[in-house]
Design a protein around this motif. Structure first.
Motif, mmCIF file in Angstrom:
data_model
loop_
_atom_site.group_PDB
_atom_site.id
_atom_site.type_symbol
_atom_site.label_atom_id
_atom_site.label_comp_id
_atom_site.label_asym_id
_atom_site.label_seq_id
_atom_site.Cartn_x
_atom_site.Cartn_y
_atom_site.Cartn_z
ATOM 1 N N GLU A 66 0.934 -1.077 -0.023
ATOM 2 C CA GLU A 66 0.211 0.011 -0.028
ATOM 3 C C GLU A 66 0.808 1.227 0.364
ATOM 4 O O GLU A 66 1.622 1.472 0.908
ATOM 5 C CB GLU A 66 -0.659 0.044 1.245
ATOM 6 N N ARG A 68 1.347 5.266 0.078
ATOM 7 C CA ARG A 68 0.730 6.491 0.465
ATOM 8 C C ARG A 68 2.021 7.519 0.266
ATOM 9 O O ARG A 68 3.020 7.497 0.205
ATOM 10 C CB ARG A 68 0.308 6.587 1.900
ATOM 11 N N GLU A 99 -1.520 2.072 -5.142
ATOM 12 C CA GLU A 99 -1.717 3.293 -4.782
ATOM 13 C C GLU A 99 -3.071 3.682 -4.140
ATOM 14 O O GLU A 99 -4.034 3.408 -4.589
ATOM 15 C CB GLU A 99 -1.628 3.899 -6.186
ATOM 16 N N ILE A 100 -2.997 4.131 -3.057
ATOM 17 C CA ILE A 100 -4.098 4.437 -2.217
ATOM 18 C C ILE A 100 -4.990 5.581 -2.447
ATOM 19 O O ILE A 100 -6.094 5.669 -2.501
ATOM 20 C CB ILE A 100 -3.816 4.454 -0.855
ATOM 21 N N PHE A 101 -4.187 6.551 -3.144
ATOM 22 C CA PHE A 101 -4.702 7.820 -3.768
ATOM 23 C C PHE A 101 -4.258 8.036 -5.041
ATOM 24 O O PHE A 101 -3.291 7.658 -5.341
ATOM 25 C CB PHE A 101 -4.191 8.913 -2.698
ATOM 26 N N VAL A 107 -9.653 8.611 -3.136
ATOM 27 C CA VAL A 107 -9.182 7.262 -2.530
ATOM 28 C C VAL A 107 -9.560 6.156 -3.601
ATOM 29 O O VAL A 107 -10.649 6.064 -3.923
ATOM 30 C CB VAL A 107 -9.837 6.904 -1.359
ATOM 31 N N SER A 179 -7.169 11.275 6.354
ATOM 32 C CA SER A 179 -7.303 12.258 5.162
ATOM 33 C C SER A 179 -8.252 13.367 5.557
ATOM 34 O O SER A 179 -8.988 13.229 6.664
ATOM 35 C CB SER A 179 -7.608 11.470 3.905
ATOM 36 N N GLU A 327 -9.869 7.138 5.102
ATOM 37 C CA GLU A 327 -8.551 6.395 4.485
ATOM 38 C C GLU A 327 -7.306 7.222 5.224
ATOM 39 O O GLU A 327 -7.309 8.359 5.208
ATOM 40 C CB GLU A 327 -8.423 6.397 3.080
ATOM 41 N N SER A 328 -6.415 6.588 5.504
ATOM 42 C CA SER A 328 -5.332 7.100 6.107
ATOM 43 C C SER A 328 -4.147 7.670 5.158
ATOM 44 O O SER A 328 -3.716 6.889 4.277
ATOM 45 C CB SER A 328 -4.539 6.188 7.175
ATOM 46 N N ILE A 329 -3.499 8.905 5.265
ATOM 47 C CA ILE A 329 -2.781 9.431 4.384
ATOM 48 C C ILE A 329 -1.046 8.812 4.993
ATOM 49 O O ILE A 329 -0.308 9.165 4.010
ATOM 50 C CB ILE A 329 -2.718 10.685 3.992
ATOM 51 N N GLY A 330 -1.057 8.478 6.131
ATOM 52 C CA GLY A 330 0.156 8.227 6.597
ATOM 53 C C GLY A 330 0.078 7.472 7.974
ATOM 54 O O GLY A 330 -1.018 7.562 8.665
#
Length: 371
Positions: A66, A68, A99-101, A107, A179, A327-330
């Motif tokens: 994944e 980010r 790619e998550i984003f 997303v 996010s 969703e988490s960006i990090g």
């Protein structure tokens, strides 16, 4: 009249039972396994694979990385080490970046994961194993749903297993940076966007977790529920965890979400089926009550424990329930945390396959199969 449940009874194992199941089932010979897992920084990444590769099964790996934006360097190093450890155990494998984003910030991780699994060949595969230990909800839920619906349409694979390495202390140690755009997990919009559900009484079921107040605050604003039933872990490895979380979220419970103490939901921290059955009971109880006034709609937000997230997944699959998620960006993880989880509590759910009589209770989500 209560509906029959697809996963009740369900074949599942916990703790030492998992090791015995792996040795007996996958060690019996003739098993050709596609192993799908995350190749990330999570110290639990290798726990399930290390056990499977000791059996007589033929295993090919599909390892998802994944990606980010701007990951912390120490997490990149951890992910690289985990990937190396996992690939060293496999003769056949593919490491695929997810790619998550998207370039526009949307997303897209779940859709990308489904695309990768869709191009796999399932010829001669007897079992697909999905290890969610190092996969996010936004990635694991869509790909599992794709596999379940593929099996439901008679396209195989014959058997689908879910595994997770449960470590609540580690879950609390992994700090997520959310996010700014809450939404529904790919394939899990349920009836949330249908005109027929516009007047439904909306009940939000958020899973409370340490360090996720900001995330759940954004999700509450996004869902805009009529009522909220927070989910607390009990029993739990830490007997006071439920009380500590209730104290952490006291402002939200009393003011922001206006939660009546009688509406708090308790579910076993290490048993996904407990939460699954609880959600279905709530759904069954509410539907006749609100049937004449627009209906009832349950919205799930699995945050924190990966085991309890599996329980939410089963309920969402069976009843076509929407899953609201940020969703988490990090992520951030203290360098003092060990590279490998020393003694994870393993959980196995045999989701589909030879163990169950046919026909099975149908999935409401069949009408909205994802592509």
């Amino acid at each position: 009249m209560l509906r029959p449940c697809r996963w009740d009874p369900c074949i599942s194992h916990r703790a030492d039972e998992v090791d015995k199941f792996i040795a007996d089932y996958f060690g019996s010979g003739g098993k050709n396994v596609l192993f799908i897992a995350g190749a990330g920084f999570d110290p639990r990444s290798t726990a399930v694979m290390a056990r499977l590769t000791k059996t007589a099964a033929t295993i090919s790996g599909l390892l998802m990385q994944e990606n980010r934006p701007r990951p912390a360097q120490n997490l990149v190093v951890r992910a690289t080490n985990n990937t190396t450890a996992m690939t060293s155990l496999l003769k056949t494998f593919e490491v695929v970046p997810i790619e998550i984003f998207g370039v526009d910030g949307a997303v897209v991780g779940g859709r990308n994961a489904v695309t990768v699994v869709n191009r796999q060949s399932f010829d001669n595969i007897t079992d697909v194993v999905v290890d969610t230990s190092a996969l996010s909800v936004g990635t694991s839920f869509p790909l599992i749903r794709y596999l379940v619906e593929r099996i439901e349409r008679g396209k195989g694979p014959p058997n689908l297993h879910l595994f997770v390495a449960h470590d609540p202390t580690l879950d609390a140690a992994i700090q997520s940076v959310g996010s700014d755009a809450p939404g529904y997990v790919h394939g899990f919009r349920g009836g949330s966007t249908l005109d027929g559900s516009a007047g439904a009484a909306k009940l939000w079921l958020p899973q409370l977790a340490s360090g996720r107040r900001a995330t759940l605050g954004r999700l509450h604003d996004f869902v805009a529920p009529h009522d909220t039933c927070p989910i607390l872990p009990f029993p739990a490895s830490n007997p006071r965890l439920g009380d500590e979380l209730a104290e952490d979220y006291l402002t939200e419970l009393e003011i922001g979400w206006s939660v009546d103490a009688r509406n708090i939901v308790y579910a076993a921290e290490d048993d996904p089926l407990d939460l699954y059955r609880t959600i279905l009971r709530l759904d069954d109880l509410r539907r006749p009550v609100f049937e004449e006034v627009g209906g009832s709609l349950l919205v799930l937000s699995p945050v924190g424990s990966k085991v309890m997230a599996l329980g939410a997944l089963l309920a969402a699959l069976e009843r076509d329930l929407p899953v609201a998620y940020l969703e988490s960006i990090g992520y951030d993880l203290d360098a003092s945390v060990s590279q490998a989880s020393e003694s994870p509590h393993l959980v196995h759910v045999w989701l589909e396959g030879d163990a169950y009589p046919q026909p099975r209770p149908p999935l409401l989500s069949e009408r909205t199969a994802i592509r």
